[in-house]
Design a protein around this motif. Sequence first.
Motif, PDB file in Angstrom:
ATOM      1  N   LYS A  49      -1.481 -19.072   0.930  1.00 20.89           N
ATOM      2  CA  LYS A  49      -1.593 -20.239   1.823  1.00 20.89           C
ATOM      3  C   LYS A  49      -1.072 -21.504   1.162  1.00 20.89           C
ATOM      4  N   GLU A  50      -1.504 -21.763  -0.073  1.00 20.48           N
ATOM      5  CA  GLU A  50      -1.182 -23.011  -0.727  1.00 20.48           C
ATOM      6  C   GLU A  50       0.237 -23.023  -1.293  1.00 20.48           C
ATOM      7  N   PHE A  51       0.715 -21.854  -1.745  1.00 20.71           N
ATOM      8  CA  PHE A  51       2.036 -21.834  -2.354  1.00 20.71           C
ATOM      9  C   PHE A  51       3.137 -21.956  -1.313  1.00 20.71           C
ATOM     10  N   LYS A  52       2.995 -21.275  -0.215  1.00 15.17           N
ATOM     11  CA  LYS A  52       4.033 -21.311   0.803  1.00 15.17           C
ATOM     12  C   LYS A  52       4.032 -22.663   1.521  1.00 15.17           C
ATOM     13  N   ARG A  56      -5.326 -14.783  -0.924  1.00 16.26           N
ATOM     14  CA  ARG A  56      -5.219 -15.516   0.345  1.00 16.26           C
ATOM     15  C   ARG A  56      -4.999 -17.004   0.079  1.00 16.26           C
ATOM     16  N   TYR A  57      -5.740 -17.535  -0.881  1.00 17.59           N
ATOM     17  CA  TYR A  57      -5.587 -18.948  -1.243  1.00 17.59           C
ATOM     18  C   TYR A  57      -4.182 -19.225  -1.770  1.00 17.59           C
ATOM     19  N   LEU A  58      -3.681 -18.360  -2.642  1.00 21.97           N
ATOM     20  CA  LEU A  58      -2.368 -18.573  -3.271  1.00 21.97           C
ATOM     21  C   LEU A  58      -1.251 -18.466  -2.240  1.00 21.97           C
ATOM     22  N   LEU A  66      -2.414 -21.430  -9.297  1.00 29.33           N
ATOM     23  CA  LEU A  66      -1.439 -22.011  -8.357  1.00 29.33           C
ATOM     24  C   LEU A  66      -0.434 -22.890  -9.089  1.00 29.33           C
ATOM     25  N   ASN A  67      -0.911 -23.698 -10.007  1.00 30.59           N
ATOM     26  CA  ASN A  67      -0.013 -24.562 -10.786  1.00 30.59           C
ATOM     27  C   ASN A  67       0.961 -23.735 -11.625  1.00 30.59           C
ATOM     28  N   VAL A  85       6.172 -11.810  -7.010  1.00 34.70           N
ATOM     29  CA  VAL A  85       4.952 -11.430  -7.727  1.00 34.70           C
ATOM     30  C   VAL A  85       3.764 -11.388  -6.779  1.00 34.70           C
ATOM     31  N   LEU A  86       3.635 -12.398  -5.905  1.00 33.73           N
ATOM     32  CA  LEU A  86       2.526 -12.427  -4.953  1.00 33.73           C
ATOM     33  C   LEU A  86       2.582 -11.220  -4.010  1.00 33.73           C
ATOM     34  N   ASN A  87       3.776 -10.877  -3.541  1.00 31.82           N
ATOM     35  CA  ASN A  87       3.907  -9.714  -2.659  1.00 31.82           C
ATOM     36  C   ASN A  87       3.579  -8.409  -3.394  1.00 31.82           C
ATOM     37  N   SER A  88       3.989  -8.325  -4.645  1.00 27.72           N
ATOM     38  CA  SER A  88       3.687  -7.127  -5.445  1.00 27.72           C
ATOM     39  C   SER A  88       2.186  -6.982  -5.644  1.00 27.72           C
ATOM     40  N   LEU A  89       1.514  -8.095  -5.898  1.00 22.36           N
ATOM     41  CA  LEU A  89       0.059  -8.066  -6.053  1.00 22.36           C
ATOM     42  C   LEU A  89      -0.612  -7.628  -4.753  1.00 22.36           C
TER      43      LEU A  89
END
Length: 387
Positions: free
Chosen positions: A384-387, A380-382, A346-347, A360-364
């Motif tokens: 949630k936390e990134f947005k 799911r975690y990324l 996340l960092n 990148v997240l959408n591609s994954l």
Amino acid sequence: MSSSNIYSSDLDEETRQKIKGDMIGDSLYSESFVLKTLLQLSDLKWNNEIEEDYCFLWDMTADTDVCKYLFNLEFPALACSAISRIDEPRFIEIIIGMLANLLCAECDKNITEEEIKVVLRELDTDDSLVLIQVNRFIAAVAHSYDTLPFLTTTEVDKLIFILNNSVNKELIEKTLETVLKITDNFKLEQGLVNIQLYKSVITGLQTILDISSSDFEVNDCSKTLIRFFLQIVTNVCSYTNKFSDDNLVLAISSCDMFNEASKKVLEYLSKEENIFPLDNQLIFYIKALSYIFISVDFCFVDSIFIYFCKILFMLHESKEDMLDVYKETVGIIGYFIFVGNQEVILNAFKKMLYLQAIFVLNSLKQNETKIEGNISAKLRYLFKEFK
């Protein structure tokens, strides 16, 4: 080696007929010159004139017709007999250089294992020019043979010695290329591909390329050496995958030189001016690094991860033209998601431009089922936390 050869097709018919009897194939090289030069081997009196003749003959071996002619004359047998008798470094350099050219020619080749061993014995010399040609010869042999039973611990230890001790840039580069060729497709016997060989490759590369320096840049001069290095590591990983050598895996994964080289290559590729136009070099780098990282269970490194993400973002506009490398890049990013700590990942995303990270997240997410390892919970975690 450039050729000054003249071809018979360049001449009128009358001239062709006049000289045809002495021509080698379609060239204007002279059979009588070759025979006269080789006859000198029976009682060689080395001097400048003879050296010029043999240098010219060496140049001639860039021509396939000349190589065919020399094979018909059983030149390898003549050459190896002369090498064994004549202690003149420049002569030995030229003769082995000719043999290397012959083995690179697109024609039928006849050289025996005993003749190959005669040349390999020249690895004992301390003459760097001879050693350069011996390495060219070994690489040429490796190109022509599926296995290399005549390369034993003795010969490989001499290659290791060169890489560990030489300061001659050309010799080190040729030796690295030789190691690349002999480890390709499991040609070298398994027990000879070991930590000592791998560490000598690192030492040789460090001698001529200061990758750890802050001033180091990937450029035309360093690209060849880095490509050699990554191809060697890829070859070694093939051995570790096939023969389960955990010590060698550890040596690669913990190698600072490999880590630095990977970062510098990816940093270079993460800049748009270096990635476009798309070419085979990019494909090689991405596929090689991806294969190596997965083969040695490479741990998450945020800088390497971020570079891959930047490359993927730049590739998306050319996705259809470079689908293989696009999928490969998604796959290695997915691998790092799988092995990394989700907070650390996340960092890393937070260090990127927002649009890059979201892409990148959408591609994954779109390719999740094609990624080795279950990354659903982390995605799911990324999200949630990134947005």
